[in-house]
Every structure is written in structure tokens, then in C-alpha cells.
Design a protein around this motif. Structure first.
Motif, PDB file in Angstrom:
ATOM      1  N   ALA A  62       0.631  -1.003   0.184  1.00  0.00           N
ATOM      2  CA  ALA A  62      -0.136   0.012   0.242  1.00  0.00           C
ATOM      3  C   ALA A  62       0.620   1.044  -0.511  1.00  0.00           C
ATOM      4  O   ALA A  62       0.427   2.668   0.228  1.00  0.00           O
ATOM      5  CB  ALA A  62      -0.930  -0.508   1.184  1.00  0.00           C
ATOM      6  N   CYS A  63       1.689   1.103   0.382  1.00  0.00           N
ATOM      7  CA  CYS A  63       3.279   2.522   0.432  1.00  0.00           C
ATOM      8  C   CYS A  63       2.908   3.067  -1.230  1.00  0.00           C
ATOM      9  O   CYS A  63       2.698   2.268  -2.773  1.00  0.00           O
ATOM     10  CB  CYS A  63       4.786   1.517   0.027  1.00  0.00           C
ATOM     11  N   LYS A  64       3.359   4.304  -1.417  1.00  0.00           N
ATOM     12  CA  LYS A  64       2.958   5.030  -2.817  1.00  0.00           C
ATOM     13  C   LYS A  64       4.088   4.684  -3.792  1.00  0.00           C
ATOM     14  O   LYS A  64       4.040   4.341  -4.422  1.00  0.00           O
ATOM     15  CB  LYS A  64       3.203   6.102  -2.243  1.00  0.00           C
ATOM     16  N   PHE A  65       5.314   4.317  -3.259  1.00  0.00           N
ATOM     17  CA  PHE A  65       6.525   3.648  -4.026  1.00  0.00           C
ATOM     18  C   PHE A  65       7.067   2.308  -3.835  1.00  0.00           C
ATOM     19  O   PHE A  65       6.929   1.861  -3.060  1.00  0.00           O
ATOM     20  CB  PHE A  65       8.363   4.338  -4.084  1.00  0.00           C
ATOM     21  N   PRO A  66       7.334   1.839  -5.007  1.00  0.00           N
ATOM     22  CA  PRO A  66       6.245   0.071  -5.001  1.00  0.00           C
ATOM     23  C   PRO A  66       8.604   0.100  -4.423  1.00  0.00           C
ATOM     24  O   PRO A  66       7.968  -1.669  -3.493  1.00  0.00           O
ATOM     25  CB  PRO A  66       6.731  -0.661  -6.557  1.00  0.00           C
ATOM     26  N   ASP A  67       9.210   0.433  -3.892  1.00  0.00           N
ATOM     27  CA  ASP A  67      10.638  -0.005  -4.196  1.00  0.00           C
ATOM     28  C   ASP A  67      10.670   1.261  -1.892  1.00  0.00           C
ATOM     29  O   ASP A  67      11.659   0.815  -2.215  1.00  0.00           O
ATOM     30  CB  ASP A  67      11.517   0.639  -4.700  1.00  0.00           C
ATOM     31  N   CYS A  68       9.091   1.456  -1.756  1.00  0.00           N
ATOM     32  CA  CYS A  68       9.523   2.230  -0.520  1.00  0.00           C
ATOM     33  C   CYS A  68      10.331   0.879   1.044  1.00  0.00           C
ATOM     34  O   CYS A  68      10.219  -0.077   0.860  1.00  0.00           O
ATOM     35  CB  CYS A  68       8.269   2.106   0.094  1.00  0.00           C
ATOM     36  N   THR A  69      11.552   2.043   0.903  1.00  0.00           N
ATOM     37  CA  THR A  69      12.283   1.480   2.017  1.00  0.00           C
ATOM     38  C   THR A  69      11.926   1.200   3.900  1.00  0.00           C
ATOM     39  O   THR A  69      11.995   0.828   4.768  1.00  0.00           O
ATOM     40  CB  THR A  69      13.802   1.719   2.288  1.00  0.00           C
ATOM     41  N   HIS A  70      10.355   1.922   3.718  1.00  0.00           N
ATOM     42  CA  HIS A  70       9.612   2.496   4.847  1.00  0.00           C
ATOM     43  C   HIS A  70      10.580   3.503   5.246  1.00  0.00           C
ATOM     44  O   HIS A  70      10.694   2.736   7.085  1.00  0.00           O
ATOM     45  CB  HIS A  70       8.998   0.994   5.836  1.00  0.00           C
ATOM     46  N   ASP A  71      11.370   3.872   5.270  1.00  0.00           N
ATOM     47  CA  ASP A  71      12.100   4.625   6.128  1.00  0.00           C
ATOM     48  C   ASP A  71      11.960   5.787   6.334  1.00  0.00           C
ATOM     49  O   ASP A  71      11.772   6.526   6.832  1.00  0.00           O
ATOM     50  CB  ASP A  71      14.266   3.796   5.859  1.00  0.00           C
ATOM     51  N   HIS A  72      11.868   6.880   5.307  1.00  0.00           N
ATOM     52  CA  HIS A  72      11.880   8.414   4.960  1.00  0.00           C
ATOM     53  C   HIS A  72      10.909   9.068   3.777  1.00  0.00           C
ATOM     54  O   HIS A  72      10.478   9.968   3.653  1.00  0.00           O
ATOM     55  CB  HIS A  72      13.391   8.881   4.471  1.00  0.00           C
ATOM     56  N   GLU A  73      10.169   7.079   2.519  1.00  0.00           N
ATOM     57  CA  GLU A  73       9.229   8.068   1.758  1.00  0.00           C
ATOM     58  C   GLU A  73       8.553   8.637   1.955  1.00  0.00           C
ATOM     59  O   GLU A  73       7.450   7.619   3.339  1.00  0.00           O
ATOM     60  CB  GLU A  73       9.582   6.932   1.062  1.00  0.00           C
ATOM     61  N   PRO A  74       7.571   9.494   1.364  1.00  0.00           N
ATOM     62  CA  PRO A  74       6.045   9.781   1.709  1.00  0.00           C
ATOM     63  C   PRO A  74       5.508   8.838   1.280  1.00  0.00           C
ATOM     64  O   PRO A  74       5.344   7.877   0.718  1.00  0.00           O
ATOM     65  CB  PRO A  74       6.400  10.930   0.494  1.00  0.00           C
ATOM     66  N   GLY A  75       3.904   9.137   1.663  1.00  0.00           N
ATOM     67  CA  GLY A  75       3.567   7.423   1.276  1.00  0.00           C
ATOM     68  C   GLY A  75       3.703   6.789   1.582  1.00  0.00           C
ATOM     69  O   GLY A  75       3.182   5.513   1.267  1.00  0.00           O
ATOM     70  N   CYS A  76       4.582   6.807   2.734  1.00  0.00           N
ATOM     71  CA  CYS A  76       4.374   4.759   3.409  1.00  0.00           C
ATOM     72  C   CYS A  76       3.702   4.477   4.216  1.00  0.00           C
ATOM     73  O   CYS A  76       2.992   5.150   5.275  1.00  0.00           O
ATOM     74  CB  CYS A  76       5.421   5.296   3.905  1.00  0.00           C
ATOM     75  N   ALA A  77       2.890   3.204   4.134  1.00  0.00           N
ATOM     76  CA  ALA A  77       1.998   3.018   4.146  1.00  0.00           C
ATOM     77  C   ALA A  77       2.505   2.248   6.137  1.00  0.00           C
ATOM     78  O   ALA A  77       1.306   1.816   7.114  1.00  0.00           O
ATOM     79  CB  ALA A  77       0.792   1.801   3.396  1.00  0.00           C
ATOM     80  N   ILE A  78       3.330   1.764   6.511  1.00  0.00           N
ATOM     81  CA  ILE A  78       3.798   0.972   7.549  1.00  0.00           C
ATOM     82  C   ILE A  78       4.081   2.256   8.548  1.00  0.00           C
ATOM     83  O   ILE A  78       3.241   1.916   9.231  1.00  0.00           O
ATOM     84  CB  ILE A  78       5.333   0.279   6.902  1.00  0.00           C
ATOM     85  N   LYS A  79       4.674   3.019   8.308  1.00  0.00           N
ATOM     86  CA  LYS A  79       4.345   4.610   8.832  1.00  0.00           C
ATOM     87  C   LYS A  79       3.329   5.457   9.282  1.00  0.00           C
ATOM     88  O   LYS A  79       2.864   5.520  10.425  1.00  0.00           O
ATOM     89  CB  LYS A  79       5.578   5.734   8.603  1.00  0.00           C
ATOM     90  N   ASP A  80       2.658   5.395   8.395  1.00  0.00           N
ATOM     91  CA  ASP A  80       1.200   5.139   8.690  1.00  0.00           C
ATOM     92  C   ASP A  80       0.615   4.766   9.378  1.00  0.00           C
ATOM     93  O   ASP A  80      -0.236   4.956  10.457  1.00  0.00           O
ATOM     94  CB  ASP A  80       0.710   5.335   7.422  1.00  0.00           C
ATOM     95  N   ALA A  81       0.852   3.184  10.112  1.00  0.00           N
ATOM     96  CA  ALA A  81       0.096   2.223  10.597  1.00  0.00           C
ATOM     97  C   ALA A  81       1.278   2.445  11.798  1.00  0.00           C
ATOM     98  O   ALA A  81       0.181   2.074  12.991  1.00  0.00           O
ATOM     99  CB  ALA A  81       0.654   0.883   9.893  1.00  0.00           C
ATOM    100  N   VAL A  82       1.756   3.403  11.867  1.00  0.00           N
ATOM    101  CA  VAL A  82       2.745   3.306  13.203  1.00  0.00           C
ATOM    102  C   VAL A  82       1.656   4.632  13.732  1.00  0.00           C
ATOM    103  O   VAL A  82       1.462   3.868  14.394  1.00  0.00           O
ATOM    104  CB  VAL A  82       4.524   2.824  13.397  1.00  0.00           C
ATOM    105  N   ASP A  83       1.569   4.970  12.803  1.00  0.00           N
ATOM    106  CA  ASP A  83       1.537   6.859  13.182  1.00  0.00           C
ATOM    107  C   ASP A  83      -0.032   6.373  13.506  1.00  0.00           C
ATOM    108  O   ASP A  83      -0.674   7.157  14.783  1.00  0.00           O
ATOM    109  CB  ASP A  83       0.974   7.128  12.235  1.00  0.00           C
ATOM    110  N   ARG A  84      -0.916   5.502  13.381  1.00  0.00           N
ATOM    111  CA  ARG A  84      -2.254   5.384  13.283  1.00  0.00           C
ATOM    112  C   ARG A  84      -2.689   4.255  15.046  1.00  0.00           C
ATOM    113  O   ARG A  84      -3.328   3.635  15.068  1.00  0.00           O
ATOM    114  CB  ARG A  84      -2.638   5.150  12.359  1.00  0.00           C
TER     115      ARG A  84
END
Ligand SMILES: Nc1nc2c(ncn2[C@@H]2O[C@H](COP(=O)(O)OP(=O)(O)O)[C@@H](O)[C@H]2O)c(=O)[nH]1
Ligand SMILES: [Mg+2]
Ligand SMILES: [Zn+2]
Length: 323
Positions: free
Chosen positions: A273-295
Motif C-alpha cells: 500500500a506504499c506510494k512507491f513500490p520500492d519503498c524502504t519504509h524509512d524516509h519515503e512519503p506516502g509510506c503505509a507502514i509509517k502511517d500504520a505506526v502513526d495510527r
């Protein structure tokens, strides 16, 4: 197809419980048969330092005169815990234990201090090796009244992810019945930092085992760390258990950084569900994992462990890259 001599004595099946190099101890029912292996296994598996590993199910022929065995077949493994061999055959695979039903990662409440980052690292190593894992939290007797909520939090963090959590006190006896139940008829590996009480726990659940315990002084510690030969201890209530030093690095260095999140059952559902298919879930905008942590859907400590391991994998990759 078997040779004539194979037909003279019946073949039996057993489990390899110990390996000393050229001899193997094979448990057949209540008997332990010192056995050797047919040369062909050594010749055909040159990528592996040990063709027969502890935990292997084997077929053997018993010589009734001297009560020794000859391993004629190694059965297919369900899984294995291996590491890269060091020493004179670097890079080769060394199988520590085969056919593992579950790896139990041991931590103590304190002395040595509780270390969730260590747990997360080993859980990834277990997942990489296709091994079900669980947690044993020992020395519960050392926990003060105010520390109770922390242990509850732990249950939520790991039990909910499908990793069973067993609180124990090897010294006081609490939780031992649940450990016995969990180990019955299984091949279990108990791993974790030195001093957490792995050997004490084994002695507590099976007094006859008589595993050596105690404070390890710094001068003798070097020696104990070189012990790479795992041993299967047969349990009187059925099953085997292996007490082995850290599996921390097992398989971890073979993980590509972009695959790491797949080995976190709590992060994996979000990766697509991340915006970028090669997202490392570290610094990228639109990261679904970071969003899940925030929520609040992912525990922040788990995400922190992810970032930590990611960093170490990226560093290792950079070191490997040619200039
Ligand atoms: N208070 C307390 N001490 C324990 C417990 N289990 C083990 N210990 C002590 O912790 C030390 C290390 O135990 P050991 O079994 O050798 O740890 P291992 O290195 O993980 O095998 C020993 O001094 C044990 O007596 C426990 O449940 N409670
Ligand atoms: Mg020990
Ligand atoms: Zn992402």
C-alpha cells in the motif's frame, strides 16, 4: 537396490542427537547407537560441511556384534537452522539443527537486561530460516510490582503476532508446566544471550539432563562461544531440545533490504500500500507502514527494530559493493 550385506541385518530409523565429526549418536527408541556414515554422502554434498546434522532422521543398519550403526539413508528435512561455516571452509553452509519444530528465544526480565531489539532480530532470523518462533521470558521472580505492565505490553506485542510467549522462573518453578506442554513431542531449539537461564530452565523441566549452568566468567566465555556443535537432549515426556548459543546472524545477511519488511508479520500486510513500490519504509512519503505506526496499528518498538535491522543490512550491502 541395496547391497547384499544390507539385507543381512534389518534397517531401523532413528534421530541423530549428537555429532562428533566422524561418529554420530543416533537415538533409536530408548537406545543410543554410535554410528558412522556411508562415504557417498560426504562426496555428493560438497557445498555443505556436514552432510548429516543433528536432528536428521536417518535409516541405519545396526551391527549387533559391536552395537554400532551404519547410516544408509538421510531423510528429507522439513527445515534446518544453518550458518555460514567459519575457519578452513569459509562461506560453506553448516547445518546446526535439522527438522526444528520451534525456536524459543529466551530473555530474562533482568540480569542480563531485557532486550526487545535482540528478540526482533532473532524473530527475523527465524522467519528467514522458515522456523516457527516463540518467546520465553525467564527470571519472572526478579520482576518488581511496578514492572508488571511492561510484561503485559510484551504479550500484546508478540502473542498477537502469532509468537507464543511463556513467562517462567527456572529458579522459582513458575510457568514450567506450560514449557513442558509446549516442548512435548517437538524438536525445540532454545536460544538467547548467555546468562538468561537457558540451561537452568532445561534442568528445571527435566532434572535428569544435568546441563551445566552458572555465571560464565569473561575468561572462560571465549571458550564456550566456540561450541558450535549442537546436541539434541531427549526429553522423558517426548521430544528433543537443543540449548544453543545465539542464532542472531543466521540467514540475516542474505536478506535483501527491500525484502526485510516481509519477515515482520505486523509490517508485511502494509508493504503493497506504499506510494512507491520500492519503498524502504524509512524516509519515503506516502509510506503505509509509517502511517500504520502513526495510527497505532504497529508497535513503535517493532518499527524501530525494523529501521535498526534495515540500517545494518544497508551498511553490509555497501561494504560488499565494489568501488
Ligand atoms: N533469579 C533467577 N535466577 C535464575 C533463573 N534462571 C537462571 N537463573 C540464574 O542465572 C544464571 C545463569 O543461568 P544459566 O542457566 O547458566 O544461563 P544460560 O547461560 O542461559 O544457560 C545462574 O546463576 C542461574 O542460577 C530464574 O528464573 N531466576
Ligand atoms: Mg547455558
Ligand atoms: Zn513504505
Amino acid at each position: 537396490m541395496s547391497a547384499q550385506s544390507d539385507e543381512e541385518t534389518p534397517h531401523v530409523e532413528g534421530t541423530v542427537t549428537r555429532s562428533t565429526g566422524s561418529w554420530y549418536e543416533v537415538q533409536v527408541g530408548d537406545r543410543v547407537i554410535p554410528s558412522r556414515v556411508r562415504g557417498k554422502f560426504r562426496l555428493t554434498r560438497q557445498d555443505v560441511t556436514n552432510p548429516v546434522a543433528v536432528g536428521d532422521r536417518v535409516t541405519l543398519r545396526i551391527n549387533d556384534e559391536d552395537e554400532t550403526g551404519f547410516i544408509t539413508d538421510i531423510h528429507a528435512r522439513t527445515n534446518k537452522l544453518s550458518r555460514r561455516a567459519a575457519g578452513h571452509r569459509p562461506g560453506e553452509e553448516h547445518v546446526m539443527v535439522a527438522n526444528v519444530d520451534r525456536v524459543w528465544i529466551m530473555q530474562s526480565v533482568k540480569r542480563p537486561r531485557f532486550n526487545p531489539a535482540f528478540i526482533d532480530r532473532l524473530l527475523v532470523a527465524a522467519a528467514v530460516n522458515d522456523l516457527p518462533a516463540g518467546l520465553i521470558i525467564n527470571k519472572m521472580d526478579l520482576m518488581g510490582p511496578g514492572e508488571q505492565p511492561g510484561v503485559m505490553d510484551l504479550h500484546l506485542r508478540y502473542d498477537d503476532l502469532g509468537y507464543p510467549v511463556l513467562p517462567t522462573s527456572a529458579a522459582g518453578g513458575a510457568g514450567l508446566e506450560r514449557v513442558r506442554e509446549a516442548l512435548t513431542n517437538q524438536t525445540s531449539v532454545i536460544t538467547g544471550p548467555s546468562g538468561t537461564g537457558k540451561s537452568s530452565l532445561l534442568n528445571a523441566i527435566e532434572p535428569g539432563l544435568d546441563v551445566e549452568t552458572g555465571e560464565v566468567s569473561d575468561s572462560t566465555r571465549k571458550g564456550t562461544h566456540t561450541t558450535t556443535h549442537a546436541e539434541l537432549h531427549a526429553l522423558s515426556f517426548g521430544g528433543y531440545v537443543v540449548d544453543t548459543p545465539g542464532i542472531r546472524e543466521f540467514g540475516l545477511r542474505d536478506v535483501h533490504p527491500k525484502d526485510l519488511a516481509h519477515f515482520f508479520p505486523d509490517l508485511a500486510p502494509y508493504v503493497n500500500a506504499c506510494k512507491f513500490p520500492d519503498c524502504t519504509h524509512d524516509h519515503e512519503p506516502g509510506c503505509a507502514i509509517k502511517d500504520a505506526v502513526d495510527r497505532g496499528h504497529v508497535h513503535p518498538a517493532r518499527y524501530e527494530s525494523y529501521l535498526h535491522i534495515l540500517q545494518s543490512l544497508q551498511n553490509a550491502e555497501e561494504r560488499r559493493r565494489p568501488e
